[in-house]
Design a protein around this motif. Structure first.
Motif, mmCIF file in Angstrom:
data_model
loop_
_atom_site.group_PDB
_atom_site.id
_atom_site.type_symbol
_atom_site.label_atom_id
_atom_site.label_comp_id
_atom_site.label_asym_id
_atom_site.label_seq_id
_atom_site.Cartn_x
_atom_site.Cartn_y
_atom_site.Cartn_z
ATOM 1 N N ARG A 1 0.694 -1.299 -0.118
ATOM 2 C CA ARG A 1 0.154 0.101 0.147
ATOM 3 C C ARG A 1 0.874 1.084 0.178
ATOM 4 O O ARG A 1 0.235 2.295 -0.242
ATOM 5 N N HIS A 2 2.190 1.129 0.282
ATOM 6 C CA HIS A 2 2.873 2.241 0.209
ATOM 7 C C HIS A 2 3.522 2.655 -1.228
ATOM 8 O O HIS A 2 4.086 3.567 -1.416
ATOM 9 N N HIS A 3 3.059 1.774 -2.140
ATOM 10 C CA HIS A 3 3.780 1.917 -3.664
ATOM 11 C C HIS A 3 2.583 2.722 -4.467
ATOM 12 O O HIS A 3 2.884 2.777 -5.691
ATOM 13 N N ALA A 4 1.548 2.911 -3.916
ATOM 14 C CA ALA A 4 0.419 3.502 -4.783
ATOM 15 C C ALA A 4 -0.417 4.659 -4.166
ATOM 16 O O ALA A 4 -0.424 4.437 -2.747
ATOM 17 N N ARG A 5 -0.931 5.641 -4.674
ATOM 18 C CA ARG A 5 -1.566 6.896 -4.466
ATOM 19 C C ARG A 5 -2.965 6.575 -4.907
ATOM 20 O O ARG A 5 -3.099 6.259 -6.013
ATOM 21 N N ILE A 6 -4.129 7.229 -4.034
ATOM 22 C CA ILE A 6 -5.374 7.497 -4.625
ATOM 23 C C ILE A 6 -6.057 8.748 -4.460
ATOM 24 O O ILE A 6 -5.670 9.379 -3.608
ATOM 25 N N VAL A 7 -6.717 9.151 -5.654
ATOM 26 C CA VAL A 7 -7.283 10.615 -5.508
ATOM 27 C C VAL A 7 -8.534 10.796 -4.536
ATOM 28 O O VAL A 7 -9.404 9.858 -4.859
ATOM 29 N N ILE A 8 -8.621 11.674 -3.717
ATOM 30 C CA ILE A 8 -9.717 11.768 -2.792
ATOM 31 C C ILE A 8 -10.574 13.030 -3.304
ATOM 32 O O ILE A 8 -10.301 13.533 -4.403
ATOM 33 N N GLN A 9 -11.778 13.191 -2.722
ATOM 34 C CA GLN A 9 -12.605 14.104 -3.155
ATOM 35 C C GLN A 9 -12.094 15.443 -3.327
ATOM 36 O O GLN A 9 -12.343 16.313 -4.324
ATOM 37 N N SER A 10 -11.028 15.985 -2.656
ATOM 38 C CA SER A 10 -10.418 17.224 -2.828
ATOM 39 C C SER A 10 -9.903 17.326 -4.207
ATOM 40 O O SER A 10 -9.297 18.420 -4.614
ATOM 41 N N GLY A 11 -9.424 16.210 -4.673
ATOM 42 C CA GLY A 11 -8.724 16.060 -6.155
ATOM 43 C C GLY A 11 -7.261 15.994 -5.747
ATOM 44 O O GLY A 11 -6.329 15.850 -6.594
ATOM 45 N N GLN A 12 -6.813 15.924 -4.530
ATOM 46 C CA GLN A 12 -5.370 15.600 -3.994
ATOM 47 C C GLN A 12 -5.272 14.351 -3.950
ATOM 48 O O GLN A 12 -6.183 13.408 -3.923
ATOM 49 N N SER A 13 -4.213 13.502 -3.812
ATOM 50 C CA SER A 13 -3.957 11.947 -3.651
ATOM 51 C C SER A 13 -3.253 11.902 -2.376
ATOM 52 O O SER A 13 -2.534 12.453 -1.754
ATOM 53 N N ILE A 14 -3.788 10.840 -1.674
ATOM 54 C CA ILE A 14 -2.750 10.146 -0.475
ATOM 55 C C ILE A 14 -2.359 8.561 -0.868
ATOM 56 O O ILE A 14 -2.935 7.923 -1.783
ATOM 57 N N LEU A 15 -1.514 8.259 0.026
ATOM 58 C CA LEU A 15 -1.138 6.967 -0.148
ATOM 59 C C LEU A 15 -2.254 5.818 0.154
ATOM 60 O O LEU A 15 -2.798 6.272 1.056
ATOM 61 N N LEU A 16 -2.183 4.909 -0.470
ATOM 62 C CA LEU A 16 -3.191 3.822 -0.325
ATOM 63 C C LEU A 16 -3.025 3.235 1.377
ATOM 64 O O LEU A 16 -3.974 3.162 2.016
ATOM 65 N N SER A 17 -1.765 3.444 1.779
ATOM 66 C CA SER A 17 -1.540 2.927 3.286
ATOM 67 C C SER A 17 -1.830 4.177 4.196
ATOM 68 O O SER A 17 -2.300 3.757 5.417
ATOM 69 N N GLU A 18 -2.447 5.300 3.695
ATOM 70 C CA GLU A 18 -2.954 6.140 4.519
ATOM 71 C C GLU A 18 -4.612 6.004 4.568
ATOM 72 O O GLU A 18 -5.220 6.219 5.570
ATOM 73 N N LEU A 19 -4.983 5.793 3.259
ATOM 74 C CA LEU A 19 -6.443 5.397 3.336
ATOM 75 C C LEU A 19 -6.929 4.064 4.046
ATOM 76 O O LEU A 19 -7.821 4.035 4.786
ATOM 77 N N TYR A 20 -5.978 3.176 3.930
ATOM 78 C CA TYR A 20 -6.199 1.865 4.455
ATOM 79 C C TYR A 20 -4.949 1.468 5.469
ATOM 80 O O TYR A 20 -4.159 0.675 4.962
ATOM 81 N N PRO A 21 -4.881 2.006 6.569
ATOM 82 C CA PRO A 21 -3.767 1.713 7.577
ATOM 83 C C PRO A 21 -3.549 0.311 7.707
ATOM 84 O O PRO A 21 -4.773 -0.429 8.090
ATOM 85 N N GLU A 22 -2.374 -0.383 7.578
ATOM 86 C CA GLU A 22 -2.398 -1.601 7.796
ATOM 87 C C GLU A 22 -2.581 -2.052 9.440
ATOM 88 O O GLU A 22 -2.129 -1.358 10.325
ATOM 89 N N VAL A 23 -3.422 -3.206 9.678
ATOM 90 C CA VAL A 23 -3.391 -3.621 11.036
ATOM 91 C C VAL A 23 -2.515 -4.599 11.398
ATOM 92 O O VAL A 23 -2.119 -5.565 10.759
ATOM 93 N N ALA A 24 -1.891 -4.292 12.660
ATOM 94 C CA ALA A 24 -1.018 -5.262 13.293
ATOM 95 C C ALA A 24 -1.863 -6.498 14.091
ATOM 96 O O ALA A 24 -3.108 -6.076 14.532
ATOM 97 N N TYR A 25 -1.266 -7.614 14.412
ATOM 98 C CA TYR A 25 -2.029 -8.549 15.095
ATOM 99 C C TYR A 25 -1.841 -8.342 16.443
ATOM 100 O O TYR A 25 -1.385 -7.880 17.077
#
Length: 515
Positions: free
Chosen positions: A475-499
């Motif tokens: 998820r650190h290797h891709a970004r996704i555009v959000i409503q503002s038109g700016q992009s964030i990392l997939l890891s920010e949109l979907y934070p990885e969960v630890a066990y």
């Protein structure tokens, strides 16, 4: 003399022609009068009643509009369910022709949901790249399945597809080294013909492994498992286009051969139940998984469309109670955008979560319960281009499967006639006249090319990100555009969960020790 005869013959012929034309005109006028009388007296259609004859053109234009939009009016990235740009990429890669484009991308980069991969300043050199790593599914099975294949053929039944289509897919999969899911319609000789690895799908109707009451027959299941080509079993709980609804095969598609393969009456519509009567809880789901695994000795998982997520907590709690050896070997996640040959519009358009929500949800739940390495994740749902596959890997998929992508590789033109037995390319019809257009040897080569080129271009994306092989994408290797038109990392949109350790004492296992 001869000239006079010729002139006389022409005059007679002209008179006859004029007479035929006049007769045709009279008959045509009578026909129009008949249509006029029918239209003004019928009560079902207001347009035809108010505008007799002329009103009929509305229905013709409405039907023709589908084809005019596809070929003349829709822009390259406008059409649904797959636009021209998506289809053209598959066509080109399956034919092994140049897939480069000139002058710049036509893909808008500011639309919310747009995914962009983050290139590295020092990309991986070609000589440093490696093949996707091998993954083993079902470590507790008598016959685990180990494969490097990343992109595979999703479930499409013989019956929904024609015999030549299944043969071409089977042969192409063997050449490409990918697996093929049989779909819920049972195992046919056409699946076996190519020699590829097969995933046998057990649908709600248990086609091919059903007893007289439509329940699972252990003897028939064991017979299927004895085929060396059958590597895994997938219990289908639901699919993307129709969660909560079973398979639909029209009566005209239930030929004598298909009735034999499925174990159902010939010439009668084949409607699968909307659920498994034996599986009404997460404990019964685990019971069924372990029953199939015990009988077959091979990896077993299930296919699901995610709606609510509470049941995932119940399922993973139950697995922790029983032990991870009782877990499903894989989960196939189908997004609500998945396709099918026939489904109610109310389900296709409005039920289930899209893959963008359901895939990270399931992956994170597996991480949360410490089952991520044990349970492999297969992503399915409208993934037909290299960027789609790379995106799914970033979100945590171990494998990606596609049905419609491989249909395009076979020559599908998105005529939307899958449920009519009139498919013009011979893919979803049992009409021999239409099937003859599908040359198995030619299409098998295209299936192979599509699979190979898919992996090549997914690899190109990974190498651009500085990785040696596609399964290193995160998820650190891709970004996704959000409503503002700016992009964030997939890891920010979907934070990885630890066990984290869960209290499982509240869950009472009902089948501890059973397998």
């Amino acid at each position: 003399m001869e000239l006079d005869l010729a002139i006389r013959f022409l005059v007679i012929a002209a008179d006859s022609f004029i007479g035929l034309v006049l007769i045709a005109l009279v008959l045509f006028v009578i026909y129009l009068i008949g249509l006029y009388c029918i239209d003004v007296t019928q009560t079902k259609h207001a347009i035809r009643r108010n505008y007799p004859i002329i009103g009929r053109f509305r229905y013709a234009f409405e039907h023709l509009g589908e084809f005019f939009r596809q070929y003349f009016f829709a822009m390259d990235r406008e059409e649904l369910p797959f636009n021209r740009a998506q289809r053209s990429w598959v066509y080109r890669t399956s034919k092994n022709v140049d897939s480069t484009v000139a002058f710049g991308s036509t893909r808008p980069l500011n639309v919310p949901g747009t995914v962009m991969f983050m290139n590295c300043i020092f990309p991986t050199l070609t000589e440093d790249a490696v093949e996707p790593r091998r993954i083993t599914i079902g470590p507790y099975c008598h016959e685990p399945y180990s494969t490097t294949s990343l992109f595979n053929i999703s479930g499409m039944s013989y019956g929904a597809l024609s015999a030549p289509a299944v043969q071409a897919l089977s042969q192409g999969a063997a050449k490409a080294g990918v697996w093929m899911n049989t779909g819920e319609g049972g195992l046919s000789e056409h699946h076996l013909q190519g020699g590829c690895d097969l995933i046998f799908q057990i649908g709600t109707a248990k086609y091919g492994v059903r007893d007289k009451d439509g329940l699972l027959d252990d003897v028939k299941l064991k017979t299927i498992a004895n085929y060396p080509q059958v590597k895994m079993f997938e219990i289908k709980l639901s699919q993307g286009a129709k969660p909560g609804k079973g398979g639909i095969l029209p009566a005209e598609k239930v030929t004598s051969e298909i009735s034999k393969v499925r174990g159902i009456p010939e010439g009668q519509a084949s409607i699968s139940p909307n659920g498994h009567p034996e599986i009404r809880s997460v404990h019964e789901l685990l019971d069924m998984i372990n029953r199939v695994r015990r009988i077959t000795g091979k990896p077993v998982g299930f296919k699901i469309v995610i709606g609510g997520s509470e049941w995932l907590d119940d399922l993973f709690h139950a697995i922790q109670q029983r032990g991870e050896e009782f877990a499903p070997d894989f989960i196939t996640i189908d997004g609500a955008e998945g396709g099918t040959g026939a489904a109610p519009m109310s389900l296709m358009d409005y039920v289930g979560l899209p893959l963008a929500e359901s895939l990270p949800l399931v992956v994170d739940k597996l991480c949360e319960y410490g089952l991520r390495e044990r349970v492999k994740v297969i992503a399915s749902g409208k993934l037909i281009n290299a960027a789609d596959v790379a995106w799914a890997i970033c979100l945590g998929a171990d494998f990606v499967t596609s049905a419609r992508g491989f249909m395009f590789a076979l020559g599908c033109i998105q005529a939307l006639r899958c449920n009519k037995n009139t498919c013009p390319t011979g893919i979803t019809t049992h009409n021999p006249k239409l099937q003859k257009g599908l040359v198995v040897s030619e299409k098998a080569e295209r299936v192979k090319n599509y699979a190979h080129n898919m992996m090549h271009y997914v690899g190109i994306i990974a190498h651009s990100c500085g990785l040696k092989e596609p399964r290193e994408l995160t998820r650190h290797h891709a970004r996704i555009v959000i409503q503002s038109g700016q992009s964030i990392l997939l890891s920010e949109l979907y934070p990885e969960v630890a066990y984290r350790t869960h209290n499982t004492s509240a869950v009472t296992p009902t089948n501890r020790g059973k397998s």
